[in-house]
Each structure stands twice: as structure tokens, then as C-alpha cells.
Design an enzyme around this catalytic site. Structure first.
Site, short mmCIF file in Angstrom:
data_model
loop_
_atom_site.label_atom_id
_atom_site.label_comp_id
_atom_site.label_asym_id
_atom_site.label_seq_id
_atom_site.Cartn_x
_atom_site.Cartn_y
_atom_site.Cartn_z
N LYS A 1 -12.26 -20.41 9.74
CA LYS A 1 -11.60 -21.00 9.90
C LYS A 1 -11.84 -22.04 9.79
CE LYS A 1 -7.93 -18.65 11.25
NZ LYS A 1 -7.15 -17.56 12.56
N ILE B 1 0.45 -24.70 11.59
CA ILE B 1 0.31 -25.99 11.88
C ILE B 1 -0.03 -26.27 10.44
CG2 ILE B 1 -1.19 -27.75 12.99
CD1 ILE B 1 -2.18 -26.01 14.71
N ASP C 1 -13.72 -14.38 12.23
CA ASP C 1 -11.75 -15.38 12.21
C ASP C 1 -11.84 -17.15 11.53
OD1 ASP C 1 -8.83 -15.11 11.09
OD2 ASP C 1 -8.67 -16.22 12.64
N LYS D 1 0.40 -1.13 -0.25
CA LYS D 1 0.04 -0.59 0.04
C LYS D 1 0.92 0.95 -0.33
CE LYS D 1 -4.49 0.39 2.13
NZ LYS D 1 -5.75 0.32 2.91
N LYS E 1 -7.57 -16.20 5.26
CA LYS E 1 -8.92 -17.01 4.95
C LYS E 1 -9.73 -16.55 4.81
CE LYS E 1 -6.41 -14.80 8.53
NZ LYS E 1 -6.14 -15.30 10.14
N VAL F 1 -5.46 -21.31 7.51
CA VAL F 1 -5.70 -22.55 8.99
C VAL F 1 -4.66 -22.34 10.13
CG1 VAL F 1 -7.26 -23.76 10.10
CG2 VAL F 1 -7.67 -22.39 7.48
N GLU G 1 -5.56 -9.35 13.05
CA GLU G 1 -6.15 -8.75 12.02
C GLU G 1 -6.04 -7.49 11.77
OE1 GLU G 1 -6.91 -11.29 9.24
OE2 GLU G 1 -5.89 -12.52 10.92
N GLY H 1 1.11 -15.19 14.17
CA GLY H 1 2.69 -14.61 14.00
C GLY H 1 3.66 -14.77 12.47
N GLY I 1 2.09 -9.16 16.80
CA GLY I 1 1.42 -9.51 14.68
C GLY I 1 0.62 -10.34 14.78
N1 LIG Z 1 -0.59 -11.96 10.99
C1 LIG Z 1 -0.77 -13.64 11.06
O1 LIG Z 1 -0.07 -13.77 11.88
C2 LIG Z 1 -1.35 -14.27 10.16
C3 LIG Z 1 -2.29 -13.31 8.37
N2 LIG Z 1 -2.43 -14.22 8.08
C4 LIG Z 1 -3.20 -13.01 6.51
O2 LIG Z 1 -2.04 -13.12 6.21
C5 LIG Z 1 -3.08 -11.94 5.63
C6 LIG Z 1 -1.88 -10.68 5.47
O3 LIG Z 1 -1.74 -10.57 7.12
P1 LIG Z 1 -0.71 -9.73 8.19
O4 LIG Z 1 1.26 -10.09 7.05
O5 LIG Z 1 -0.89 -10.00 9.25
O6 LIG Z 1 -1.32 -8.07 7.42
P2 LIG Z 1 0.04 -6.95 8.00
O7 LIG Z 1 -1.34 -5.81 8.01
O8 LIG Z 1 0.83 -6.86 8.87
O9 LIG Z 1 0.40 -6.77 6.10
C7 LIG Z 1 -0.56 -6.08 4.83
C8 LIG Z 1 0.73 -5.99 4.07
O10 LIG Z 1 -0.06 -5.63 3.25
C9 LIG Z 1 -0.97 -4.30 2.25
N3 LIG Z 1 -1.54 -4.07 1.79
C10 LIG Z 1 -2.41 -3.82 2.93
N4 LIG Z 1 -3.29 -3.41 1.59
C11 LIG Z 1 -3.09 -3.36 0.59
C12 LIG Z 1 -3.31 -2.96 -1.34
N5 LIG Z 1 -4.75 -2.38 -1.01
N6 LIG Z 1 -2.15 -3.08 -1.97
C13 LIG Z 1 -1.65 -3.67 -2.13
N7 LIG Z 1 -1.01 -3.46 -1.04
C14 LIG Z 1 -1.48 -4.53 0.01
C15 LIG Z 1 -0.02 -3.90 3.56
O11 LIG Z 1 1.23 -2.98 2.77
P3 LIG Z 1 1.98 -1.76 3.43
O12 LIG Z 1 3.04 -2.32 4.27
O13 LIG Z 1 2.77 -0.32 2.54
O14 LIG Z 1 0.83 -0.98 4.68
C16 LIG Z 1 1.41 -4.78 4.03
O15 LIG Z 1 2.63 -4.73 3.57
C17 LIG Z 1 -4.06 -11.45 5.99
O16 LIG Z 1 -4.93 -12.18 4.90
C18 LIG Z 1 -4.08 -12.19 7.30
O17 LIG Z 1 -5.46 -12.45 7.43
C19 LIG Z 1 -2.72 -15.27 8.53
C20 LIG Z 1 -2.49 -15.99 9.16
C21 LIG Z 1 -1.19 -15.42 10.24
N1 LIG Z 2 -5.53 -12.90 13.81
C1 LIG Z 2 -5.20 -14.45 13.34
C2 LIG Z 2 -4.06 -14.63 12.34
C3 LIG Z 2 -4.05 -16.02 12.03
O1 LIG Z 2 -5.00 -16.34 10.97
C4 LIG Z 2 -5.39 -15.35 14.43
O2 LIG Z 2 -4.97 -14.55 15.70
O3 LIG Z 2 -5.33 -16.38 14.98
#
Ligand SMILES: NC(=O)C1=CN([C@@H]2O[C@H](COP(=O)(O)OP(=O)(O)OC[C@H]3O[C@@H](n4cnc5c(N)ncnc54)[C@H](OP(=O)(O)O)[C@@H]3O)[C@@H](O)[C@H]2O)C=CC1
Ligand SMILES: N[C@@H](CC=O)C(=O)O
Length: 415
Positions: free
Chosen positions: A206, A137, A202, A45, A106, A133, A191, A303, A188
Site C-alpha cells: 500500500k 477511504i 500488505d 474458485k 494491492k 489502499v 488476507e 471489510g 473478513g
Molecule cells: N477483505 C478486505 O477487507 C479487503 C480485501 N482487498 C483485496 O480484495 C481482494 C479479495 O479479497 P477478499 O474478498 O477478502 O478475498 P476472499 O478470499 O474473501 O475472496 C476471494 C474470492 O476470489 C475467488 N477466487 C480465488 N482464487 C480464484 C481463482 N483462481 N479463480 C477464480 N476465483 C478465485 C474465491 O472463490 P470461492 O468463493 O469459490 O472460494 C472468492 O470468491 C484481494 O486482492 C484482497 O487483497 C482489498 C481491500 C480490503
Molecule cells: N488485509 C487487509 C485488507 C484491506 O486491504 C487489511 O487488513 O488492511
């Protein structure tokens, strides 16, 4: 050495973990597979944001998703940005452009998984989503590969790391709900909108994905009754402990004949239940199947690196398919006609907490309430365990208690 060009959508908690693991595993991947991954472009973004990535390679950030999904040299797209509509459009476009896709999203897979699976199948590309999910794991691979010939009859799990982290911190460190949630966000785990974690949204996504693979059935999320952890109080947690119980954020799906009984919400578990010892950000899924009985799969549920590890295992699966020219597979099973019902329609025992008395509180006892089995009083709160109650009996008990108590919290007990 074969070079495979990869594009990424997102570089936050999960995306940065993927880059770390790719960097760390570079030599090992080259030696074992003869492959080098070239991270060609990363759409984010805020492309100019300082990211503090501990990586020596030059990375090319762009603010335009199209620059990744329309780049003809990119063979695999890793979607780790979240969002529903944007991610759906981007992945559809990537697939129709002939790219295999790996996603951690998810919400997207729960709501659009069958459509994307079909599209990937039609375009002969891979679609994998192990990270969607239970974080680190490898539960989807277990369901889709190790248990593929077994008959799964039930799933019980803790699949939201944030909720489990919050309830564990409230119990063990006596932290407040607000403090614990803030900590989960800063680590981290949560969501982008943490309401999705704490309201059970969430976890419902899952459960739906697990159900697609375990039972070939996509849960109707509009009709699914779910509860989050926002109503769980420190009083409930402490009262449960007095009775040897722990409150956990659970998901359950049990198949009986052609009906799937589901639950998403906090439950109370006795110490001997394996879920009682799953704490902090840990997740666990207990799978009941005909050949194996009950098997359990536990590990970090959220994480950066744990989730990135699941993305990496998908990346290697897709890469092997590219090398062997076997591209065009997904996690999927055909859907069939299973009905859905709430697990709360089945007879259950409950843990209850009673507060704020307006009537004669001394009456709260198994002698006066036939459905109560055990009652403990601590200061002005009562903590109770019920007998096995049908839904109607539970409603009867709720009405009977309504005369003298203004606040009753019910938790189904899992043995
Ligand atoms: N965090 C976790 O432990 C887990 C997360 N997930 C899933 O993984 C995915 C990512 O999560 P997470 O890493 O925590 O999220 P973050 O908010 O940490 O990161 C999101 C990233 O996506 C970029 N982004 C967001 N919107 C847009 C857009 N419209 N166009 C381009 N880039 C965009 C952001 O850009 P910028 O950095 O420039 O803001 C950022 O780099 C989600 O679907 C989440 O549900 C799944 C399992 C575990
Ligand atoms: N927000 C989610 C991230 C992993 O899916 C969680 O807390 O389990």
C-alpha cells in the site's frame, strides 16, 4: 436507460459486498445516471459453493476466468479475487479485449501497476484501484484529484486494518495476539494468507501504491526494510502506555530533496498524535503537502462493505467515462528518479523495552546510559525513551545494552 454489463472475478468478502451495494443502490444509480448494471458472470474458485448472498437477482457463477474476460458483451471487469500471476494475466487479457478494469488487488498494483497502467493507456480503457489502499477511504482519489497540483512532501499512515485491529485488541481488551488475529480473520479483514498482514507485506504494497501517486515513484519492495507486528508483545504495549505512548503499525514516506525516506513497521506515538486514536480496523493517512500543510483521511480500512464502497466509486467513475465517451484514464503519475533510504537512517527518538536481564539491571538509568532520557521500571521490565539518536548512536546504545539484557525491543517514536 443504458445497460452496462459487468463481469466479476471473485465473490468473497469484497465481491459479496459489491453485489450488496449494487443491489442496494440500483434505483439511485438508475435515477441519477440512467444506467442499469447487469452482472453478467462471476468467476469463482468453487462455482457450486452456497454463498448466502442476500440478493434476489439470478447470478451466473463460473469456474473459468476466461468466461468473464473473453465475453464480448462485458464492458467492465471487477477483479476481487486476489492472487498475483492469475490476476495479472486475467487483467492483461481483459484490457487487451477492450474492457475497463477495477481491482482491489494491492499486491498486483504494487508490483505490476505501472505495466497495467501503460497497457490500459495503450488500449484506451480505464484502470482503477481505489479499494487497494485503506479499504473504504478514498485516499487515491484525494491524491490523484484533490491534491494533484499540490506538492506532497510526506505521508504517514496506518494502512493495514488487521494489524491495527490486533494491536488495538491486545491493548484495550487484553486479548492475546493469536485470538485477535483469529477474530480479524473471521471478520473478513485479513488476507487469504494473514502473514501478509502481520509481517507488514500488505502495508508495504500500500505504501508503494501511495508513493506512486504522491511522489510518482514506485518503491523498490525488494530493498524496502519492513517490520511486522509479530514481535510486539503485551509487555511492550503495556509499557508504552505507562509512558503515554501507543504502539501502532505505521507506514511512512518522506521526501527530502531527491531522497524518499521510508518506514513500514510498528512505531510508538504520543496521545496527541492523530494516529494514537485510530483503533480497530480503522485506517488513517496523514498527507503533508506544500499548500495544505497536513491533512488527514480516516475510515474503515478493511471489510466487506467499506471496501466494496471504494469499488463502487470506481465503477461509477468508469461508467461516467463510458457515457461521456472519455474512456481511457487511470490513477497514475509518471515515475521519476528518486533515491530511497530507510527513515531509520535519520535521527529519531525511540521507545525501548528491556527484559531478561543477565547482568546488573539496577544500572539501567539515564545516569549510566547517556542516550536514555527517561526510564520507568515495572516489576522486572524497564521501559525507556531515548534522546534524539543518530543511527550510529542507536547502534552504540544497542551494543551497550547487549552486555546485561537479552531482549530489547526498539520502536521509533512519532511526535
Ligand atoms: N477483505 C478486505 O477487507 C479487503 C480485501 N482487498 C483485496 O480484495 C481482494 C479479495 O479479497 P477478499 O474478498 O477478502 O478475498 P476472499 O478470499 O474473501 O475472496 C476471494 C474470492 O476470489 C475467488 N477466487 C480465488 N482464487 C480464484 C481463482 N483462481 N479463480 C477464480 N476465483 C478465485 C474465491 O472463490 P470461492 O468463493 O469459490 O472460494 C472468492 O470468491 C484481494 O486482492 C484482497 O487483497 C482489498 C481491500 C480490503
Ligand atoms: N488485509 C487487509 C485488507 C484491506 O486491504 C487489511 O487488513 O488492511
Amino acid at each position: 436507460m443504458t445497460t452496462i454489463s459487468v463481469g466479476m472475478l471473485g465473490c468473497g468478502t469484497v465481491g459479496s459486498g459489491v453485489l450488496t451495494l449494487l443491489n442496494r443502490g440500483d434505483n439511485q444509480i438508475s435515477e441519477s445516471l440512467g444506467v442499469h448494471f447487469n452482472i453478467k458472470k462471476i468467476a469463482v474458485k468453487h462455482p457450486d459453493k452456497k454463498r448466502g448472498l442476500n440478493i434476489t437477482k439470478d447470478l451466473s457463477f463460473t469456474g473459468e476466468i476466461e468466461n468473464v474476460i473473453n465475453d464480448p458483451s462485458i464492458q467492465i471487469v471487477i477483479e476481487v479475487m486476489g492472487t498475483l500471476d492469475q490476476a495479472y494475466k486475467a487483467i492483461q487479457q481483459a484490457i487487451t479485449n477492450g474492457k475497463s478494469v477495477i481491482t482491489a488487488n494491492k499486491e498486483l498494483i504494487a508490483l505490476k501497476g505501472p505495466q497495467l497502467t501503460k497497457l490500459a493507456h495503450d488500449y484506451h480503457v480505464d484502470l482503477y484501484y481505489e479499494a487497494s489502499v485503506a479499504g473504504g477511504i478514498p485516499i487515491l482519489r484525494v491524491l490523484n484529484e484533490s491534491l494533484i497540483t499540490d506538492q506532497i512532501t510526506g505521508l504517514t499512515g496506518i494502512v493495514n486494518g488487521t494489524s491495527n485491529f490486533v494491536l488495538s485488541a491486545m491493548k484495550t481488551d487484553h486479548s492475546s495476539y493469536e485470538e485477535s488475529l483469529k477474530q480479524a480473520q473471521s471478520l473478513g479483514y485479513a488476507e487469504a494468507n494473514p502473514i501478509k498482514d502481520i509481517e507488514g507485506i500488505d502495508a508495504a504494497y500500500k505504501l508503494s501504491i501511495l508513493s506512486q501517486l504522491a511522489f510518482g515513484h514506485s518503491i523498490n519492495l525488494k530493498q524496502l526494510k519492513r517490520k511486522g507486528i509479530e514481535g510486539v508483545t503485551s509487555n511492550d504495549i503495556n509499557g508504552a502506555e505507562v509512558l503515554g505512548l501507543t504502539i501502532k503499525p505505521a507506514v511512512i514516506a518522506r521526501q527530502k530533496d531527491h531522497e524518499l525516506f521510508t518506514l513500514v513497521g510498528p512505531v510508538a506515538v504520543y496521545k496527541q498524535n492523530p494516529l494514537a486514536n485510530v483503533n480497530g480496523v480503522e485506517n488513517s493517512v496523514l498527507v503533508t503537502s506544500t499548500a495544505l500543510g497536513t491533512t488527514s483521511y480516516s475510515g474503515p480500512g478493511a471489510g466487506s462493505e467499506p471496501t466494496a464502497n471504494s469499488v463502487m466509486s470506481d465503477l461509477l467513475a468508469v461508467t461516467k467515462h463510458i457515457l461521456l465517451e472519455q474512456i481511457g484514464t487511470s490513477f497514475n503519475k509518471t515515475t521519476d528518479d528518486i533515491g530511497e533510504s530507510s527513515l531509520m537512517n535519520l535521527p529519531l527518538t525511540y521507545f525501548l523495552t528491556l527484559n531478561s536481564f543477565t547482568g546488573d539491571e539496577a544500572k539501567i538509568s539515564p545516569e549510566n546510559y547517556e542516550f536514555l532520557k527517561q526510564v520507568v521500571k515495572v516489576n522486572h521490565a524497564y521501559f525507556c525513551v531515548t534522546k534524539l539518536l543518530t543511527k550510529e548512536q542507536k547502534n552504540e546504545l544497542t551494543s551497550a545494552l547487549a552486555n546485561g539484557v537479552t531482549e530489547v525491543h526498539f520502536y521509533p517514536i512519532l511526535k
